[in-house]
Scaffold this active site. Structure first.
Site, PDB file in Angstrom:
ATOM      1  N   HIS A  75      27.665 -16.397 -23.838  1.00  0.00           N
ATOM      2  CA  HIS A  75      28.489 -15.571 -22.951  1.00  0.00           C
ATOM      3  C   HIS A  75      29.229 -14.431 -23.652  1.00  0.00           C
ATOM      4  O   HIS A  75      30.422 -14.213 -23.428  1.00  0.00           O
ATOM      5  CB  HIS A  75      29.480 -16.462 -22.192  1.00  0.00           C
ATOM      6  CG  HIS A  75      28.841 -17.400 -21.217  1.00  0.00           C
ATOM      7  ND1 HIS A  75      27.635 -17.143 -20.598  1.00  0.00           N
ATOM      8  CD2 HIS A  75      29.247 -18.622 -20.728  1.00  0.00           C
ATOM      9  CE1 HIS A  75      27.337 -18.149 -19.783  1.00  0.00           C
ATOM     10  NE2 HIS A  75      28.279 -19.056 -19.850  1.00  0.00           N
ATOM     11  N   HIS A 123      30.790 -15.607 -13.359  1.00  0.00           N
ATOM     12  CA  HIS A 123      30.767 -17.034 -13.671  1.00  0.00           C
ATOM     13  C   HIS A 123      31.730 -17.834 -12.786  1.00  0.00           C
ATOM     14  O   HIS A 123      32.470 -18.682 -13.287  1.00  0.00           O
ATOM     15  CB  HIS A 123      31.095 -17.235 -15.154  1.00  0.00           C
ATOM     16  CG  HIS A 123      30.595 -18.503 -15.747  1.00  0.00           C
ATOM     17  ND1 HIS A 123      31.090 -19.744 -15.400  1.00  0.00           N
ATOM     18  CD2 HIS A 123      29.638 -18.735 -16.660  1.00  0.00           C
ATOM     19  CE1 HIS A 123      30.465 -20.675 -16.098  1.00  0.00           C
ATOM     20  NE2 HIS A 123      29.576 -20.092 -16.868  1.00  0.00           N
ATOM     21  N   GLU A 174      24.726 -18.403 -11.463  1.00  0.00           N
ATOM     22  CA  GLU A 174      24.906 -17.170 -12.227  1.00  0.00           C
ATOM     23  C   GLU A 174      23.604 -16.380 -12.206  1.00  0.00           C
ATOM     24  O   GLU A 174      22.616 -16.788 -12.814  1.00  0.00           O
ATOM     25  CB  GLU A 174      25.284 -17.512 -13.671  1.00  0.00           C
ATOM     26  CG  GLU A 174      26.467 -18.435 -13.795  1.00  0.00           C
ATOM     27  CD  GLU A 174      26.434 -19.248 -15.086  1.00  0.00           C
ATOM     28  OE1 GLU A 174      26.124 -18.702 -16.156  1.00  0.00           O
ATOM     29  OE2 GLU A 174      26.714 -20.456 -15.011  1.00  0.00           O
TER      30      GLU A 174
HETATM   31  C1  BGC Z   1      26.335 -22.544 -19.184  1.00  0.00           C
HETATM   32  C2  BGC Z   1      26.882 -23.886 -19.637  1.00  0.00           C
HETATM   33  C3  BGC Z   1      28.215 -23.650 -20.230  1.00  0.00           C
HETATM   34  C4  BGC Z   1      29.088 -23.045 -19.201  1.00  0.00           C
HETATM   35  C5  BGC Z   1      30.440 -22.783 -19.744  1.00  0.00           C
HETATM   36  C6  BGC Z   1      27.280 -21.979 -18.197  1.00  0.00           C
HETATM   37  O1  BGC Z   1      26.847 -20.698 -17.834  1.00  0.00           O
HETATM   38  O2  BGC Z   1      25.078 -22.667 -18.645  1.00  0.00           O
HETATM   39  O3  BGC Z   1      26.032 -24.496 -20.553  1.00  0.00           O
HETATM   40  O4  BGC Z   1      28.771 -24.815 -20.721  1.00  0.00           O
HETATM   41  O5  BGC Z   1      28.540 -21.849 -18.764  1.00  0.00           O
HETATM   42  O6  BGC Z   1      31.331 -22.735 -18.729  1.00  0.00           O
END
Ligand code: BGC
Length: 368
Positions: free
Chosen positions: A122, A196, A333
């Site tokens: 991310h 998210h 997402e």
């Molecule tokens: C991921 C997860 C991650 C989470 C964090 C998601 O987009 O796929 O693996 O732990 O984000 O909040």
């Protein structure tokens, strides 16, 4: 006597300094970030902050006209600053994982932070969900919008190129939360932006999401290894717990002894959407039987990460003191596939100078 005067002076100056600092930090936390409210003609309401572009709340009616906030998060921006498992944020420069935090572009290797075991997740240590955006309310053709802009500097978090990003949130009178993303660069780079938000259509904090009925418009998904990195295969969902082509309860198969579910600790995978090119098309539909709330997701993106809040463990107290336990929220997402920079066969995430990155996603609310 002189000594006493001096110590009194030091003592009172100390108190004054502490007092001034407390005032300053109070002012900073209050002044630093703003919260913007978008409302539509039907009473739907979204609150967004310029810290991380976070969608802080989303008020949506149920079948009896009762409004509830259907996204997880905190009451104050300060709490997001302190600790945020990506609640509601804009994710960038690259949403999802990049294996071992590195990739090669035009023969040059770029090294990113390993902020998720041995991988980059991310956007890194301080991704787009933890920076201050410029914000401006605008009246668009489809309703009231909030336009957020951010300049991600060349080298930020290890990524090449100055990336100029715009994200426009619009709440339309058709009960859609529309998110338009765009970006340009001055040097070849990679981009993959998403939002998210963790949803619970029964209302934030109102139990787990296992009873929600989900449809994902995808015949294939990208299986992962133990470190959540796609193997590169596009595997058919047919006959597996990953088949959501027909509406199915999220919890119906989540505890099956399936290697992929074990690796993901539940669903934490990217689905390959059935679509032509980058058309805006239906990616998923979720129905919550108790309240009758329905959410449809439309996107121009080729993939969608469906994540069932498997890392929520009850340690976070969110809005209104609600505790977020295991699987109390799900994320959908919309994105390019994880680790695309290292997977030449996946759709490209490369952005060159002179080109424009765009992505549009719509979360549409209905009742049944
Ligand atoms: C991921 C997860 C991650 C989470 C964090 C998601 O987009 O796929 O693996 O732990 O984000 O909040």
């Amino acid at each position: 006597m002189k000594f006493l005067k001096k110590s009194m002076f030091i003592f009172y100056s100390g108190i004054l300094l502490i007092f001034l600092n407390v005032c300053k930090s109070g002012r900073e936390t209050k002044m630093k970030y703003d919260i913007y409210t978008l409302k539509n003609a039907n009473g739907l309401e979204a609150k967004i902050t310029n810290y991380g572009g976070i969608l802080m709340s989303l008020m949506v009616p149920d079948r009896n006209g009762q409004f509830a906030d259907i996204v997880l998060g905190y009451d104050t921006v300060e709490e997001y600053v302190k600790n945020n498992p990506y609640f509601g944020v804009i994710v960038g420069r690259y949403a999802n994982r990049i294996a071992k935090g590195k990739f090669t572009l035009d023969g040059e290797e770029y090294i990113l932070a390993k902020n998720n075991g041995e991988n980059h997740l991310h956007g890194g240590i301080k991704g787009f969900g933890a920076v201050k955006w410029n914000a401006e309310k605008i009246e668009g053709p489809n309703g009231k919008s909030l336009k957020l802009t951010y300049l991600s500097k060349d080298g930020e978090e290890g990524y090449p190129g100055n990336l100029s990003v715009a994200v426009v949130y619009t709440l339309t009178d058709d009960n859609e939360l529309k998110i338009d993303y765009s970006a340009t660069t001055d040097k070849t780079t990679i981009v993959n932006l998403t939002n998210h938000s963790y949803f619970n259509l029964a209302g934030q904090g109102e139990g787990d999401i296992l009873g929600h009925i989900l449809m994902i418009n995808a015949d294939r998904f990208t299986p992962i290894n133990r470190n959540f990195i796609p193997t590169g295969e596009l595997r058919p969902v047919r006959g597996t717990p990953f088949d959501f082509t027909k509406p199915t309860a999220i919890g119906a198969r989540i505890n099956q002894k399936n290697e992929q579910l074990i690796f993901g600790n539940g669903y934490d995978h990217n689905w390959v959407l059935n679509k032509k090119d980058a058309e805006l098309s239906l990616a998923a539909r979720v129905y919550e039987p108790r309240t009758g709330r329905v959410m449809e997701v439309y996107t121009t993106e080729p993939g969608i990460q469906f994540y069932t809040g498997n890392f929520l463990d009850g340690s976070i107290k969110g809005k209104g003191g609600k505790v977020y336990k295991f699987r109390y929220g799900f994320c959908l997402e919309t994105q390019h596939f994880p680790d695309s920079p290292n997977k030449p066969d996946f759709p490209s995430v490369v952005l060159k100078p002179g080109e424009k990155y765009t992505q549009t996603t719509i979360y549409k609310f209905l009742i049944k």
